[in-house]
Design a protein around this motif. Sequence first.
Motif: not given
Length: 88
Positions: A3-22
């Motif tokens: 569950a912790v790894a899944a939360e980390v993975a989701e948070r990383v995806r959110e940050l990558v998405h938020a910072m992506a130029p496209d």
Amino acid sequence: MTAVAAEVAERVRELVHAMAPDPQASTIDTQRLIEDMGFDSLRLMELTVVLERSFGLPRYKPEQLVGVRRVGEVITLVTAALAAGDQP
């Protein structure tokens, strides 16, 4: 995946998405940071700093980041550092 790894993975995806130029409609592990999401070298450095600060990680060395090209590889990088107890 725990569950912790899944939360980390989701948070990383959110940050990558938020910072992506496209950003895509959704961020999936197979997306390439440069080709699919429009990251350039400066934006990748900014993403690295945001990830380090968000997860309380020490600064990554350039040689640790050389092969990181996809969202899933970013997740692996962060989860491995957290599992190893890499804290500042």
